[in-house]
Motif scaffolding. Structure first.
Motif: not given
Length: 236
Positions: A207-209, A230-234
């Motif tokens: 979930s982190e960029r 970020e959305n970890p499931y996207a």
């Protein structure tokens, strides 16, 4: 009225009528009207936009030949991928749609007719063929191009990332499982955007960029910084 005067009037009227009838029966032919056009142009061609007639097929210029550098990049890409497949499983390019996005020029040296270039080829694979969850990673193969011997390409290192990400010591400069973007700028610095785990993330999803900068000649990490959550499931 005097008959003589009446006779003269009738004779004059008759002459006028005859003249009028003769005009309509023998009407003069009108002269042709001259038409002057201004601003007219020949049809424009679709490819040049010039005021010329369409070019015939035999006079159409041929497209330029494929750039030699593009040929070399393709050969470097094919050589690195073929080499990786001899010892690793599930080998795939980083960008399946454009092979040039997988190849980065690291160094270019040489004098006169001697040529020596070093490229990095980014690809994904399962190095140990473990065939399990979380076993695939990205690697940067080092490929060298030399003009000696009529031209030669060899893979000198299957994974340059092994230096900053040392599995033996457990020291990892960045997460090479989730690389999202990669490029080398005009200064020769390799920039990598990747996803990293937050403390509460599961093994499947990050979930982190983050972004890191690496010197590709020495494979030393220059810096890294957090970009966003970020959305970890996207889909990334």
């Amino acid at each position: 009225m005097n008959k003589w005067i009446i006779g003269i009037i009738m004779m004059a009227a008759g002459a006028s009528a005859v003249k009028t009838a003769d005009y309509f029966l023998n009407k003069p032919t009108p002269q042709a009207t001259t038409i002057q056009t201004t601003g007219s142009t020949l049809p424009q061609t679709a490819d040049t936009g010039s005021n010329s007639l369409p070019t015939s097929a035999e006079n159409t210029p041929l497209p330029p030949k494929q750039n030699a550098d593009t040929d070399e990049i393709r050969q470097v890409f094919d050589t690195a991928i073929t080499h990786a497949k001899t010892a690793q499983c599930s080998v795939e390019p980083f960008d399946e749609n454009n092979f040039r996005n997988n190849v980065f020029l690291i160094s270019n040296t040489g004098e006169d007719d001697f040529v020596f270039r070093t490229y990095g080829v980014l690809y994904q694979s399962d190095p140990k063929c473990a065939d399990g969850s979380g076993t695939a990673k990205y690697s940067l193969a080092e490929a060298e191009v030399s003009s000696q011997g009529g031209g030669h390409i060899r893979v000198s290192n299957p994974d340059l990332f092994a230096k900053p990400n040392n599995t033996e010591t457990g020291s990892f400069a960045f997460n090479d499982r989730f690389i999202r973007k990669a490029d080398i700028d005009s200064k020769g610095v390799l920039t990598i955007e990747y996803n990293e785990y937050a403390e509460t993330d599961g093994n499947c999803c990050t979930s982190e960029r983050w972004e890191t900068h690496i010197n590709p000649n020495t494979m030393t990490q220059l810096d890294k910084r957090f970009l966003r959550k970020e959305n970890p499931y996207a889909e990334n």
